[in-house]
Design an enzyme around this catalytic site. Structure first.
Site, mmCIF file in Angstrom:
data_model
loop_
_atom_site.group_PDB
_atom_site.id
_atom_site.type_symbol
_atom_site.label_atom_id
_atom_site.label_comp_id
_atom_site.label_asym_id
_atom_site.label_seq_id
_atom_site.Cartn_x
_atom_site.Cartn_y
_atom_site.Cartn_z
ATOM 1 N N GLU A 514 39.462 32.100 59.539
ATOM 2 C CA GLU A 514 38.987 32.707 58.023
ATOM 3 C C GLU A 514 39.265 34.221 58.209
ATOM 4 O OE1 GLU A 514 34.962 32.171 56.412
ATOM 5 O OE2 GLU A 514 35.613 33.440 54.553
ATOM 6 N N ASN A 573 40.133 34.047 51.405
ATOM 7 C CA ASN A 573 39.015 34.166 50.322
ATOM 8 C C ASN A 573 39.556 34.527 48.842
ATOM 9 O OD1 ASN A 573 36.456 33.612 51.507
ATOM 10 N ND2 ASN A 573 37.236 35.081 52.968
ATOM 11 N N GLU A 605 39.145 29.661 49.856
ATOM 12 C CA GLU A 605 37.797 29.709 49.595
ATOM 13 C C GLU A 605 37.560 30.458 48.313
ATOM 14 O OE1 GLU A 605 35.772 31.144 52.905
ATOM 15 O OE2 GLU A 605 37.035 29.742 54.345
ATOM 16 N N ASP A 635 32.997 27.840 48.560
ATOM 17 C CA ASP A 635 32.325 28.767 49.435
ATOM 18 C C ASP A 635 30.996 29.120 48.951
ATOM 19 O OD1 ASP A 635 31.909 30.627 51.723
ATOM 20 O OD2 ASP A 635 33.654 31.794 50.959
ATOM 21 N N GLU A 692 28.599 27.398 57.656
ATOM 22 C CA GLU A 692 28.823 28.465 58.282
ATOM 23 C C GLU A 692 27.367 29.410 58.497
ATOM 24 O OE1 GLU A 692 30.654 31.278 55.447
ATOM 25 O OE2 GLU A 692 29.390 30.657 53.786
HETATM 26 P P1 C2E Z 1 32.082 34.992 53.046
HETATM 27 O O1 C2E Z 1 33.382 34.500 52.602
HETATM 28 O O2 C2E Z 1 31.216 34.127 52.915
HETATM 29 O O3 C2E Z 1 32.500 35.237 54.680
HETATM 30 C C1 C2E Z 1 31.446 35.217 55.769
HETATM 31 C C2 C2E Z 1 30.689 36.434 55.803
HETATM 32 O O4 C2E Z 1 29.459 36.052 56.687
HETATM 33 C C3 C2E Z 1 31.430 37.385 56.806
HETATM 34 O O5 C2E Z 1 31.223 38.477 56.429
HETATM 35 C C4 C2E Z 1 31.129 37.184 58.169
HETATM 36 O O6 C2E Z 1 31.356 38.096 59.070
HETATM 37 C C5 C2E Z 1 29.614 36.611 58.039
HETATM 38 N N1 C2E Z 1 29.221 35.734 59.165
HETATM 39 C C6 C2E Z 1 29.993 34.914 59.860
HETATM 40 N N2 C2E Z 1 29.315 34.486 60.811
HETATM 41 C C7 C2E Z 1 28.062 34.656 60.728
HETATM 42 C C8 C2E Z 1 26.704 34.552 61.287
HETATM 43 O O7 C2E Z 1 26.831 33.490 62.103
HETATM 44 N N3 C2E Z 1 25.769 35.289 60.834
HETATM 45 C C9 C2E Z 1 25.923 35.759 59.596
HETATM 46 N N4 C2E Z 1 24.714 36.531 59.252
HETATM 47 N N5 C2E Z 1 26.867 36.233 58.966
HETATM 48 C C10 C2E Z 1 28.139 35.684 59.650
HETATM 49 P P2 C2E Z 1 31.870 39.833 55.898
HETATM 50 O O8 C2E Z 1 33.298 39.817 56.850
HETATM 51 O O9 C2E Z 1 31.113 41.113 55.972
HETATM 52 O O10 C2E Z 1 32.452 39.456 54.612
HETATM 53 C C11 C2E Z 1 31.602 39.149 53.416
HETATM 54 C C12 C2E Z 1 32.209 38.749 52.126
HETATM 55 O O11 C2E Z 1 33.300 39.726 51.669
HETATM 56 C C13 C2E Z 1 32.799 37.478 52.638
HETATM 57 O O12 C2E Z 1 31.827 36.524 52.325
HETATM 58 C C14 C2E Z 1 33.748 37.294 51.160
HETATM 59 O O13 C2E Z 1 33.061 37.050 49.863
HETATM 60 C C15 C2E Z 1 33.964 38.760 50.861
HETATM 61 N N6 C2E Z 1 35.685 38.764 51.441
HETATM 62 C C16 C2E Z 1 35.926 39.163 52.704
HETATM 63 N N7 C2E Z 1 37.225 39.110 52.917
HETATM 64 C C17 C2E Z 1 37.662 39.033 51.635
HETATM 65 C C18 C2E Z 1 39.055 39.020 50.862
HETATM 66 O O14 C2E Z 1 40.022 39.017 51.613
HETATM 67 N N8 C2E Z 1 39.054 38.682 49.582
HETATM 68 C C19 C2E Z 1 37.874 38.474 48.813
HETATM 69 N N9 C2E Z 1 38.059 38.279 47.571
HETATM 70 N N10 C2E Z 1 36.782 38.491 49.410
HETATM 71 C C20 C2E Z 1 36.525 38.894 50.799
HETATM 72 CA CA CA Z 2 34.654 32.751 52.753
HETATM 73 CA CA CA Z 3 30.625 32.010 52.747
#
Ligand code: C2E
Ligand code: CA
Ligand code: CA
Length: 734
Positions: A514, A573, A605, A635, A692
């Site tokens: 991802e 995403n 997603e 998602d 996840e």
């Molecule tokens: P998401 O798509 O639900 O991504 C999963 C988030 O949960 C990621 O945070 C990841 O680092 C975190 N995560 C993964 N494993 C675990 C775990 O075991 N425990 C916990 N507490 N967290 C975990 P991140 O990287 O800070 O991303 C946050 C959100 O930002 C993403 O949620 C997604 O909605 C958005 N995002 C990130 N990249 C993109 C992108 O390229 N485009 C768009 N539109 N949204 C993005």
């Molecule tokens: Ca995601």
């Molecule tokens: Ca998610």
């Protein structure tokens, strides 16, 4: 694991006495009643007392086995004209001991919840209870004939058949009703709740006339099956249960159980007139059993779905970690505010600055506990209305009073929340800053929170402990500045990606990566998406950002696929705003093929909240993307508002279950059940499931045990920069 029957513990306490007395009285009535419907003095049409026996052992535990034996001895003494050792021992050896073994397996091996509170418990119970019936009947007969010294094969076979169906109807129809009742009564205020449910389901909930019509329908059905002489020739028995099955689906478990109970009594009553007709008797038994099965199962599955949807609705409005409102819930409250409270009011928003640092240095568990304590402090602050945790480390509440009063309250709040707190024997000092938006009659609810957050953004820039009140001059320069920085960052390639593996637990390998956006800001360092994706969506900058990132992700994943010759997929995403873009599918397809990937290799997603109120453009985009060959994943499943069935309307191939379903594992039985239900539900809908946010081995083990195949989370790997992910892929090679 589900809680076991409480009865185990107090073997000789007052409970034992009451249960025993209750059992004996009920047993006498049911046994007496069964004899009333007997075909011959030995063989009953149906034997509800066996249902009671089974319910006793499963519901209260094996400590009640002596009671069962005693009741059998008493019955034999009372009803046999000349009781012999044979008819004293037969029911004990042939029946009770086999039931005890069944109860043992159900409770201690299969570990069902004795109150049949979920579908898999009901299923196991019915399957096991009824498979057992022929076994019991056979052993019973064998013992009887062997101990009696005369064995007649013909009688043995006929009687076994009749005993079997009598036993099976007793167990499959009477036990579930009793066990479910028991479960209900054991809840706090169970009796009232049960009464209310009965009244609501059967009386007040339906119009009286409607209720009457349904009762007539059931009664008619039963009469057609067993009472009307013409139906016997035509063999219409089974159709008669259509209303029952319908009701099971509509009214859930309670409705099904109640209908099963009523139908049984009525049917047995009617059949009594017709007791000589043996072939019809057997048909009666079988149809009762079949209908009991189907009704109870349908009821349990309908109830489970209703409960899941209720829980999902709750999750959509509340934050499971702190129990406070979440963003959706808070906005909903704000919208109702003008009707509920007189102005002046204000919205306050704040966050914990050092959460990210705490999470990285001390682990996410630590961060979670800090957030929980802050949530409690906010909740205990009497002047903060509608306390909410919006997202991550962002909190909000409503304050009452004129600007001066509000400011003073904010200061008090800052002081109380800022007290040092102790987590895992570590003392930390929360660093907080606050933004306030005054609610005016001209502005509208959707602005209030945004304004408070804007003020908060400014306060954060000024440092910990600051309080800033929103005014309009505040918003413009900040936004313009940020937008310029953002555009510059895009041009200079400051946006890049971390990758987190999706693991296949069965094949034990990485199946996808991802891509998660990061902003490498020249001054502010590495910024997580929670701090810029929202802004990028509001300004529309998410569109060029997404195209840039997709291009980069495709190139990187293509390289790794070539390098390691593995069928690695890319998970990307897609935000709701992007789905509004015309020609999105075409453009994304171009990007993918230019980089060497097929659209089939990419899973997009889409977060669940877009299903709440989607428009035509969104729907068109989703279908166009699907058409172009992209796989679509829903998602954050469980955090939005969608009804399960609405999933059917969208072209998703998989759902990604949010980590909040893992929070209660293994301690909260509802959460454990829910996860399992979601898996089953998705299987039926032909949707793949990824769970996840798996953070520890307990969660990992649990997911393995319920047959979950695809997972993602810190336990397997954090999101990592490309070089490190590459090392991981290399290490995973055989
Ligand atoms: P998401 O798509 O639900 O991504 C999963 C988030 O949960 C990621 O945070 C990841 O680092 C975190 N995560 C993964 N494993 C675990 C775990 O075991 N425990 C916990 N507490 N967290 C975990 P991140 O990287 O800070 O991303 C946050 C959100 O930002 C993403 O949620 C997604 O909605 C958005 N995002 C990130 N990249 C993109 C992108 O390229 N485009 C768009 N539109 N949204 C993005
Ligand atoms: Ca995601
Ligand atoms: Ca998610």
């Amino acid at each position: 694991m589900p809680p076991q029957a409480a009865g185990h513990a107090n073997r000789l306490g007052p409970t034992y006495l009451w249960v025993s007395l209750g059992y004996l009285v009920l047993w006498y009535l049911l046994d007496h009643w069964a004899r009333f419907f007997a075909i011959t003095p030995e063989v009953s049409v149906w034997y509800p007392a066996l249902g009671l026996d089974m319910a006793l052992l499963v519901g209260f535990g094996l400590a009640y086995l002596p009671l069962l034996v005693l009741s059998n001895v008493l019955a034999t003494l009372a009803f046999s004209e000349a009781p012999t050792l044979t008819n004293l021992l037969t029911p004990i050896l042939g029946g009770n001991l086999v039931y005890a073994a069944a109860a043992y397996i159900l409770l201690h091996r299969l570990r069902i919840n004795p109150h049949l509170s979920n579908l898999s418990d009901v299923r196991w119970f019915l399957l096991f209870g009824c498979l057992l019936a022929p076994f019991v009947a056979g052993t019973f007969q064998t013992f009887g004939y062997t101990l009696g010294g005369v064995f007649q094969a013909q009688d043995w076979a006929t009687n076994t058949l009749y005993f079997f169906s009598g036993d099976a109807t007793g167990i499959s129809l009477v036990s579930p009703v009793l066990l479910a009742l028991l479960g209900w009564l054991k809840q706090p205020n169970g009796a009232q709740k049960l009464w209310r449910a009965v009244v609501q389901h059967w009386l007040a909930g339906w119009l009286w006339l409607d209720t009457l019509a349904r009762l007539v329908a059931i009664g008619l059905g039963v009469w057609v099956a067993f009472g009307g002489s013409w139906s016997k020739e035509l063999n219409y028995q089974y159709i008669a249960f259509a209303p029952l099955i319908l009701m099971a689906v509509q009214k859930g478990y309670a409705g099904a159980l109640l209908t099963v109970a009523i139908t049984n009594v009525a049917a047995a009553w009617l059949l009594h007139d017709d007791i000589g007709n043996n072939s019809n008797t057997f048909a009666f038994q079988l149809s009762l059993m079949a209908v009991g099965y189907i009704g109870v199962l349908l009821g349990a599955s309908a109830r489970e779905r209703m409960r899941l949807e209720q829980h999902l609705r709750h999750l959509a409005l509340y934050d499971p970690l702190t129990g406070l409102l979440n963003r959706n819930g808070f906005i909903e409250q704000l919208q109702q505010l003008p009707n509920q409270q007189p102005l002046p009011l204000a919205v306050i928003a704040f966050d914990l600055h050092n959460l990210r640092e705490l999470n990285t240095t001390r682990g996410p568990q630590f961060g979670d506990e800090v957030l929980q304590i802050l949530g409690q402090r906010l909740q205990q602050f009497p002047k903060a209305g509608h306390p909410a945790r919006l997202w991550g480390n962002d909190f909000a509440a409503v304050l009452k009073g004129n600007p001066n009063q509000v400011l003073q309250q904010a200061q008090e709040l800052s002081q109380q929340l800022g007290q040092p707190l102790t987590v895992q024997n570590d003392q930390i000092q929360p660093q907080l800053s606050f933004g306030i938006a005054l609610i005016t009659p001209e502005s509208n609810p959707s602005d209030w929170l945004r304004q408070a957050e804007m003020a908060h953004f400014r306060a954060k820039g000024l440092g910990a402990g600051q309080i800033v009140v929103f005014n309009h001059s505040l918003s413009i320069p900040d936004r313009v500045g940020l937008e310029q920085e953002f555009r510059k960052g895009l041009a200079l390639g400051e946006f890049w990606l971390h990758y987190q593996p999706v693991i296949d637990l069965i094949a034990n390998r990485i199946v996808a990566l991802e891509a998660l956006a990061r902003w490498q800001h020249p001054q502010r360092g590495l910024i997580p998406p929670s701090e810029f994706v929202g802004f990028a969506e509001e300004t529309g900058l998410i569109v060029p950002l997404s195209y840039t990132l997709l291009e980069r992700a495709c190139r990187e994943v293509y390289t790794w696929r070539q390098l390691y010759q593995m069928p690695l997929k890319l998970n990307f995403n897609v935000s709701g705003r992007l789905l509004q873009e015309r020609g999105l599918a075409q453009r994304m397809q171009q990007i993918a093929t230019a980089a060497g990937l097929e659209t089939q290799d990419i899973e997009l997603e889409v977060t669940e909240s877009i299903l709440v109120d989607y428009d035509e453009a969104t729907l068109d985009s989703l279908f166009a993307l699907r058409e172009a060959g992209f796989q679509l994943i829903l998602d954050d499943f469980g955090t939005g508002y969608s009804s399960l069935l609405s999933l059917k309307r969208f072209p998703f191939a998989a759902v990604k279950v949010d980590r909040l379903f893992l929070l209660g594992i293994p301690d909260n039985p509802l959460d454990t059940q829910l996860l399992q239900t979601i898996l089953e539900f998705c299987k039926r809908m032909h949707l793949q499931v990824v769970v996840e946010g798996v953070e520890n081995s307990t969660q990992h083990q649990h997911l393995l045990s319920i047959g979950c195949r695809y997972v993602q989370g810190y336990w397997y790997s954090h999101p990592l920069p490309p070089q490190q992910i590459q090392k991981k892929l290399a290490a995973a090679l055989p």
